[in-house]
Design a protein around this motif. Structure first.
Motif, PDB file in Angstrom:
ATOM      1  N   ALA A 198      35.847  24.310  23.468  1.00 16.17           N
ATOM      2  CA  ALA A 198      37.246  23.979  23.175  1.00 16.17           C
ATOM      3  C   ALA A 198      38.045  23.807  24.458  1.00 16.17           C
ATOM      4  O   ALA A 198      38.909  22.924  24.562  1.00 16.17           O
ATOM      5  CB  ALA A 198      37.868  25.077  22.313  1.00 16.17           C
ATOM      6  N   LEU A 199      37.731  24.634  25.460  1.00 17.80           N
ATOM      7  CA  LEU A 199      38.418  24.517  26.752  1.00 17.80           C
ATOM      8  C   LEU A 199      38.119  23.172  27.401  1.00 17.80           C
ATOM      9  O   LEU A 199      39.028  22.481  27.888  1.00 17.80           O
ATOM     10  CB  LEU A 199      37.983  25.667  27.661  1.00 17.80           C
ATOM     11  N   TYR A 200      36.844  22.782  27.380  1.00 17.37           N
ATOM     12  CA  TYR A 200      36.464  21.492  27.991  1.00 17.37           C
ATOM     13  C   TYR A 200      37.151  20.329  27.288  1.00 17.37           C
ATOM     14  O   TYR A 200      37.792  19.484  27.923  1.00 17.37           O
ATOM     15  CB  TYR A 200      34.944  21.316  27.928  1.00 17.37           C
ATOM     16  N   PHE A 201      37.018  20.281  25.963  1.00 16.18           N
ATOM     17  CA  PHE A 201      37.598  19.152  25.236  1.00 16.18           C
ATOM     18  C   PHE A 201      39.117  19.217  25.200  1.00 16.18           C
ATOM     19  O   PHE A 201      39.788  18.186  25.100  1.00 16.18           O
ATOM     20  CB  PHE A 201      37.016  19.088  23.816  1.00 16.18           C
ATOM     21  N   GLY A 202      39.669  20.438  25.326  1.00 13.83           N
ATOM     22  CA  GLY A 202      41.133  20.557  25.441  1.00 13.83           C
ATOM     23  C   GLY A 202      41.626  19.944  26.742  1.00 13.83           C
ATOM     24  O   GLY A 202      42.646  19.248  26.771  1.00 13.83           O
ATOM     25  N   ILE A 203      40.884  20.203  27.831  1.00 16.27           N
ATOM     26  CA  ILE A 203      41.238  19.600  29.124  1.00 16.27           C
ATOM     27  C   ILE A 203      41.153  18.076  29.027  1.00 16.27           C
ATOM     28  O   ILE A 203      42.038  17.351  29.500  1.00 16.27           O
ATOM     29  CB  ILE A 203      40.316  20.123  30.236  1.00 16.27           C
ATOM     30  N   ALA A 204      40.074  17.591  28.394  1.00 15.15           N
ATOM     31  CA  ALA A 204      39.905  16.139  28.243  1.00 15.15           C
ATOM     32  C   ALA A 204      41.050  15.544  27.438  1.00 15.15           C
ATOM     33  O   ALA A 204      41.611  14.500  27.800  1.00 15.15           O
ATOM     34  CB  ALA A 204      38.570  15.839  27.568  1.00 15.15           C
TER      35      ALA A 204
END
Length: 678
Positions: A198-204
């Protein structure tokens, strides 16, 4: 000697990449105690035996038969996983487990690689045989555990030994990172894993929304291309790590099989376009830019062929990804040597993505082992790449602002310099113009004095006729003129004329024309004949000036109380008799139209207290800001309403009325009015 060297090289290669089997005699059976999974998972790769089914025909009953027992061999692998690259074989994996505890234990087998088509687990103990089907060919809802990975929860009976078999087959690269977890421990791990995803795709997503906002604000297509690159990269990562299979297409084996390589091609196409725009390679390195176009076409054609024939082109498309990545890296290096500031950011950012792509490609081809780094490397690399590319765009925007400020400063400097130069030139020109203007003013002043002197009439004649006049040119000099002369005792001749136009040109024509009139004005002829002679003289002398003249000649006989007049297109004079108006209308055409014009003549009588007004058209052809004309009717009413005033008062009142009507606007024409009280 050469054959021996070549043979040893092949053997060494197989050993390094973990695909050369150890002989059956060297197989050592190892049983794993599941008590060791309470605090951390166990990597099973080193303890697993493998059998490669080249026929793809064997089933579980065949594999567990006694005569197959010694056909399972140990295969070289990393600590975490097997890597069989692209293979059409079916692989059977076997591992021995035991649970010495007096109670059953929940364990979980996890294969953390989501691109395996067939993945069946068989759990065989003295008490039971369980079969759990999984792999991306099985819909997400029918798998034993719904996750982005392939997860098999098993209740391991107490005081029991068991053998676990795995059947693996896939058209994709066959990588098998297998772990044994305590079920409760894995549940906690999966929660943490979802937080990281979720952190990765939130950053994206944040990068996409922020740069999309910048695109709409700045109208710079580079920001939109960056958004497309980030989106396609995020979808590639989601397909690679199983997020897409879990949430986007849980029942689509086709997407699981094809999506990763297709999305990588899309990422590379967008990255090439973005690179060309961001680094301006078309101008900076035009020859290399044409090669970049070729790679774009390559990454469009290969995916089409890949879809049409997966087996024929799967390795080709993977290799094309590697070549294209090398090319992007090379272009970044070349532009950096060209000392393009933004190329440094671009090269650094793509280096992370390039490393991730190379690692993924080499792992898919079986050239490097499969482990947590080679599996998750692309995700870490893409995160670093999108962050650094964002810095590159920010730096580019900052450079654009600085260049704009520098350009504005240069423009301001040039403008100030130009203003100074202009001020000097304006001052020089102004001085010249002032000198010229002063000379013109002197000339106009002289012309004005000459014209005024020419209009001065013998005061005795003015007194005899009881005459008042006003002469107001628009500028210093004008085109109107008048003349009063004595023909004989008690008989006077009055001339009023108006040359077309106004200003210096009209004044020059009027002065020259008056000189002609001075030669004929004393002829003892009727006004009509004098007008005809006057027209002939004008045509002979001034026809080339393309000027016209209106004129009226009035002969006044005070003894016989009689008026004779001829009018060459001049506005009608007004004779007031007992508050009644009688108009002295025109008797012929304007002077200067043609030769041999015949002018008519009219005669009137006047009595005591009658009043005569003669004027030019500037008296009534006055227009205010509303384009309204003062008009002849208004003028006639003014003459009637001021009958009780003296001539001087009437003419002054007329001028004030005109000024009020114009509302402080300038008059458009010269004005001359002459009044006689009988």
């Amino acid at each position: 000697m050469k054959r021996k060297t070549k043979t040893w090289f092949v053997i060494l290669t197989f050993l390094v990449f973990g695909i050369f089997p150890i002989s059956a005699e060297e197989v050592v059976s190892e049983t794993i105690d599941i008590q060791n999974i309470d605090h951390s998972p166990i990597y099973l790769a080193k303890s697993i035996l493998v059998y490669e089914d080249l026929s793809n025909q064997l089933d579980f009953d065949s594999i567990r038969a006694t005569d197959f027992k010694n056909k399972f061999v140990k295969v070289s692998s990393s600590k975490e996983a097997f890597n069989f690259s692209y293979s059409k074989s079916t692989y059977w994996l076997k591992v021995q487990l035991k649970n010495p505890e007096p109670s059953a234990k929940e364990v979980t087998f996890v294969i953390s690689y989501p691109r395996l088509k067939t993945l069946d687990l068989y759990f065989q103990s003295s008490r039971e045989i369980k079969k759990l089907k999984s792999g991306y060919s099985v819909p997400m809802s029918e798998r034993p555990y719904q996750s982005r990975f392939f997860v098999f929860p098993i209740l391991f009976p107490e005081n029991t030994d068991a053998t676990v078999y795995l059947k693996v087959e896939s058209p994709n690269s066959i990588n098998i990172p297998i772990q044994l977890w305590n079920t409760n421990l894995y549940d906690r791990y999966e929660i943490n894993d979802h937080v990281i995803q979720a952190l990765y795709f939130g950053i994206a997503l944040a990068m996409v929304l922020f740069n999309l906002f910048l695109f709409f604000i700045l109208k710079d297509s580079n920001y939109f291309l960056y958004v497309l690159v980030v989106l396609s990269t995020a979808f590639t990562i989601a397909s690679h790590n199983g997020i897409s299979s879990e949430y986007f297409w849980p029942n689509s084996p086709w997407m699981d099989q094809y999506s990763v390589n297709l999305f990588i091609s899309i990422v590379l196409v967008l990255f090439l376009i973005f690179m060309r725009r961001l680094l301006n390679t078309k101008q900076l390195i035009p020859r290399f830019d044409r090669i970049s176009l070729g790679f774009i076409i390559l990454q469009i054609i290969f995916p089409i062929c890949y879809i049409l024939s997966f087996d024929s082109f799967v390795k080709g498309i993977v290799l094309s990804h590697t070549l294209t990545s090398f090319w992007i890296l090379l272009v970044g290096i070349i532009c950096s040597f060209k000392k393009e500031r933004i190329a440094y950011f671009f090269l650094l950012s793509f280096s992370f993505l390039f490393l991730a792509l190379i690692v993924s490609t080499l792992r898919a081809l079986g050239l490097i082992p499969t482990n947590s780094f080679t599996i998750d490397g692309p995700q870490y690399g893409s995160a670093a790449e999108m962050m650094l590319l964002a810095f590159a765009l920010a730096d580019r925007y900052n450079m654009i602002i600085k260049e704009k400020e520098a350009a504005e400063a240069q423009i301001k400097f040039n403008l100030e310099k130009s203003n100074l130069d202009l001020e000097v030139k304006v001052k020089e020109r102004t001085d010249k113009l002032n000198k010229t203007l002063n000379a013109m003013k002197r000339d106009l002043f002289v012309a004005k004095k000459i014209q005024e002197n020419s209009l001065i009439t013998d005061s005795k004649l003015i007194k005899d006729l009881n005459l008042e006049y006003r002469y107001l040119p628009v500028s210093e000099v004008g085109g109107d003129f008048l003349d009063i002369s004595l023909l004989k005792e008690s008989k006077y001749r009055v001339l009023i004329a108006d040359a077309t136009g106004h200003g210096v040109q009209a004044a020059m024509i009027s002065m020259a024309t008056k000189g002609l009139y001075d030669n004929v004005k004393t002829f003892e002829l009727p006004p009509s004949k004098v007008m005809e002679i006057f027209n002939e003289e004008f045509m002979d002398n001034f026809v080339s000036l393309n000027s016209l003249l209106t004129a009226m000649i009035i002969d006044i006989d005070l003894q016989e109380k009689k008026i004779q007049y001829a009018s060459a297109g001049h506005p009608a004079a007004v004779l007031l008799q007992n508050d009644q108006i009688q108009l002295l209308t025109k008797t012929g055409k304007m002077i200067g139209l043609k030769k041999q014009i015949h002018y008519g003549q009219s005669e009137l009588t006047f009595g005591p207290n009658d009043r005569l007004f003669v004027f030019t058209d500037g008296v009534f052809e006055a227009f205010n800001s509303k384009e309204e004309e003062f008009g002849e009717e208004s003028l006639y009413h003014l003459f009637q309403n001021t009958r009780n005033l003296s001539l001087a008062e009437v003419e002054d009142y007329l001028l004030k009325t005109l000024q009020s009507f114009l509302n402080d606007q300038d008059r458009q024409d010269d004005l001359t009015i002459l009044g006689i009280d009988f």
